[in-house]
Design an enzyme around this catalytic site. Structure first.
Site, PDB file in Angstrom:
ATOM      1  N   LYS A 195       0.132   4.208  -0.231  1.00  0.00           N
ATOM      2  CA  LYS A 195      -0.529   5.379   0.383  1.00  0.00           C
ATOM      3  C   LYS A 195      -0.282   6.617  -0.508  1.00  0.00           C
ATOM      4  O   LYS A 195      -0.198   6.470  -1.725  1.00  0.00           O
ATOM      5  CB  LYS A 195      -0.055   5.566   1.827  1.00  0.00           C
ATOM      6  CG  LYS A 195      -0.172   4.255   2.636  1.00  0.00           C
ATOM      7  CD  LYS A 195       0.019   4.411   4.101  1.00  0.00           C
ATOM      8  CE  LYS A 195      -0.152   3.051   4.781  1.00  0.00           C
ATOM      9  NZ  LYS A 195      -0.107   3.142   6.230  1.00  0.00           N
TER      10      LYS A 195
ATOM     11  N   GLU B  60      -6.702   4.714   7.641  1.00  0.00           N
ATOM     12  CA  GLU B  60      -6.547   6.161   7.373  1.00  0.00           C
ATOM     13  C   GLU B  60      -7.813   6.733   6.742  1.00  0.00           C
ATOM     14  O   GLU B  60      -8.160   7.892   6.982  1.00  0.00           O
ATOM     15  CB  GLU B  60      -5.302   6.376   6.496  1.00  0.00           C
ATOM     16  CG  GLU B  60      -4.035   6.124   7.319  1.00  0.00           C
ATOM     17  CD  GLU B  60      -2.911   5.412   6.599  1.00  0.00           C
ATOM     18  OE1 GLU B  60      -2.885   5.425   5.353  1.00  0.00           O
ATOM     19  OE2 GLU B  60      -2.057   4.829   7.288  1.00  0.00           O
TER      20      GLU B  60
ATOM     21  N   GLU C  59      -5.469  -4.884  10.307  1.00  0.00           N
ATOM     22  CA  GLU C  59      -4.403  -3.920  10.539  1.00  0.00           C
ATOM     23  C   GLU C  59      -4.677  -3.174  11.842  1.00  0.00           C
ATOM     24  O   GLU C  59      -5.446  -2.185  11.845  1.00  0.00           O
ATOM     25  CB  GLU C  59      -4.330  -2.910   9.393  1.00  0.00           C
ATOM     26  CG  GLU C  59      -4.105  -3.548   8.035  1.00  0.00           C
ATOM     27  CD  GLU C  59      -3.513  -2.549   7.048  1.00  0.00           C
ATOM     28  OE1 GLU C  59      -2.394  -2.800   6.601  1.00  0.00           O
ATOM     29  OE2 GLU C  59      -4.159  -1.527   6.763  1.00  0.00           O
TER      30      GLU C  59
ATOM     31  N   SER D 157       3.456  -2.249  10.237  1.00  0.00           N
ATOM     32  CA  SER D 157       4.902  -2.311  10.463  1.00  0.00           C
ATOM     33  C   SER D 157       5.523  -3.657  10.067  1.00  0.00           C
ATOM     34  O   SER D 157       6.434  -4.147  10.732  1.00  0.00           O
ATOM     35  CB  SER D 157       5.224  -1.969  11.922  1.00  0.00           C
ATOM     36  OG  SER D 157       4.830  -0.632  12.202  1.00  0.00           O
TER      37      SER D 157
ATOM     38  N   ASN E 294       0.873  -1.178   0.000  1.00  0.00           N
ATOM     39  CA  ASN E 294       0.000   0.000   0.000  1.00  0.00           C
ATOM     40  C   ASN E 294       0.907   1.224   0.000  1.00  0.00           C
ATOM     41  O   ASN E 294       1.492   1.558   1.025  1.00  0.00           O
ATOM     42  CB  ASN E 294      -0.909  -0.029   1.236  1.00  0.00           C
ATOM     43  CG  ASN E 294      -1.791   1.194   1.325  1.00  0.00           C
ATOM     44  OD1 ASN E 294      -1.817   2.026   0.401  1.00  0.00           O
ATOM     45  ND2 ASN E 294      -2.514   1.324   2.422  1.00  0.00           N
TER      46      ASN E 294
ATOM     47  N   GLY F 195       2.552   2.155  10.760  1.00  0.00           N
ATOM     48  CA  GLY F 195       3.500   3.257  10.632  1.00  0.00           C
ATOM     49  C   GLY F 195       4.228   3.611  11.920  1.00  0.00           C
ATOM     50  O   GLY F 195       4.855   4.654  12.022  1.00  0.00           O
TER      51      GLY F 195
ATOM     52  N   HIS G 294      -9.419   1.347   4.657  1.00  0.00           N
ATOM     53  CA  HIS G 294      -8.140   1.460   5.365  1.00  0.00           C
ATOM     54  C   HIS G 294      -8.318   2.344   6.598  1.00  0.00           C
ATOM     55  O   HIS G 294      -9.135   3.274   6.582  1.00  0.00           O
ATOM     56  CB  HIS G 294      -7.073   2.038   4.430  1.00  0.00           C
ATOM     57  CG  HIS G 294      -5.709   1.932   5.025  1.00  0.00           C
ATOM     58  ND1 HIS G 294      -5.234   2.866   5.911  1.00  0.00           N
ATOM     59  CD2 HIS G 294      -4.752   0.976   4.902  1.00  0.00           C
ATOM     60  CE1 HIS G 294      -4.015   2.485   6.304  1.00  0.00           C
ATOM     61  NE2 HIS G 294      -3.702   1.344   5.700  1.00  0.00           N
TER      62      HIS G 294
HETATM   63  P1  13P Z   1       3.060   0.302   7.609  1.00  0.00           P
HETATM   64  O1  13P Z   1       3.564  -1.008   7.005  1.00  0.00           O
HETATM   65  O2  13P Z   1       3.803   1.494   7.125  1.00  0.00           O
HETATM   66  O3  13P Z   1       2.967   0.197   9.093  1.00  0.00           O
HETATM   67  O4  13P Z   1       1.559   0.497   7.070  1.00  0.00           O
HETATM   68  C1  13P Z   1       0.679  -0.565   7.132  1.00  0.00           C
HETATM   69  C2  13P Z   1      -0.527  -0.229   6.355  1.00  0.00           C
HETATM   70  O5  13P Z   1      -1.284   0.653   6.721  1.00  0.00           O
HETATM   71  C3  13P Z   1      -0.781  -0.976   5.119  1.00  0.00           C
HETATM   72  O6  13P Z   1      -2.040  -0.714   4.608  1.00  0.00           O
END
Ligand code: 13P
Length: 248
Positions: free
Chosen positions: A12, A96, A164, A210, A10, A170, A94
């Site tokens: 983002k 976010e 997740e 992560s 992803n 993150g 997601h």
């Molecule tokens: P990270 O791997 O940067 O923690 O993000 C995970 C994520 O949100 C994947 O959709």
């Protein structure tokens, strides 16, 4: 029937013309385990370009879509548009989207239903926040998020769930393999009771939060972890190692 391991990157809101060439470079170079289904979630503006340039064993996904085919919804893209450029996957719900843009369980479920009806495959994301975990509410939250989606869909054959935990995204704070396995197993059991044993057996549940080249192998050993949804590390060559977590 075994569940095919699936690894999604992803991106983002990251990447520009130059860095996307670098990502395409390490994806082409691989080597990528052929038994793994590999997907990259690309910012909408680069989706068509990346879709045309990806190596044959990697497919593109949109990171979001709206719940209707077209209309006066400035800034949105629809499943019909995603399919029109030859992309077959979308990430929906997601954390976010939920927490930064205020998307509700209801809206996410409507998006999932419309994307599936339109012919897309979906990665539907769920996960608890830190305060919810600390209050012992992890299963309440992820079951409610899953129920909202399950109530609006009938065909699970093009659905992948991504668990997740928001506290792991993150932050560098990965769930331990045991923490992730516990929730994945509970989700599978929820699907068995509330949808069907067959859907529970066949639906893949990715872990995200992560994931790195260093921790992916241990996570990939767990019986109910069927793949990963990778954020930051999907922008780097170590993504290749994450794809290959089960083989080397
Ligand atoms: P990270 O791997 O940067 O923690 O993000 C995970 C994520 O949100 C994947 O959709």
């Amino acid at each position: 029937m075994g569940r095919r391991f699936i690894v999604g990157g992803n991106w983002k809101m990251n990447g520009d013309k130059k860095s996307i060439e670098e990502i395409l470079g390490f994806l082409r170079q691989g080597p990528l385990d052929e038994s793994v289904e590999i997907i990259v979630g690309v910012p909408a503006i680069y989706l068509d370009y990346v879709n045309q340039k990806l190596p044959g064993n990697v497919v593109a996904a949109a990171q979001n879509c709206y719940k209707v085919p077209k209309g006066a919804f400035t800034g949105e893209i629809s499943p019909a548009m995603i399919l029109d450029i030859g992309v077959k996957w979308v990430i929906i719900g997601h954390s976010e989207r939920r927490n930064v843009f205020g998307e509700t369980d209801e809206l996410i479920a409507e998006k999932c239903a419309h994307a599936l009806e339109s012919g897309l495959s979906i990665i539907a994301c769920i996960g608890e926040k830190l305060e919810e975990r600390e209050a012992g509410r992890t299963t309440d939250v992820v079951f409610a998020q899953t129920k909202a989606i399950a109530d609006k869909i009938t065909d699970w054959s093009r659905v992948v769930l991504a668990y997740e935990p928001v506290w792991a995204i993150g932050t560098g704070k990965t769930a331990t393999p045991q923490q992730a396995q516990e929730v994945h197993q509970q989700l599978r059991s929820w699907l068995s009771t509330n949808v069907s044993p067959q859907v529970a057996e066949q639906t893949r549940i990715m872990y995200g939060g992560s994931v790195t080249g260093a921790n992916c192998k241990e996570l990939a050993q767990e019986a109910d972890i069927d793949g990963f949804l990778v954020g930051g590390a999907s922008l780097k060559p170590e993504f290749v190692n994450i794809v290959n977590a089960r083989v080397c």
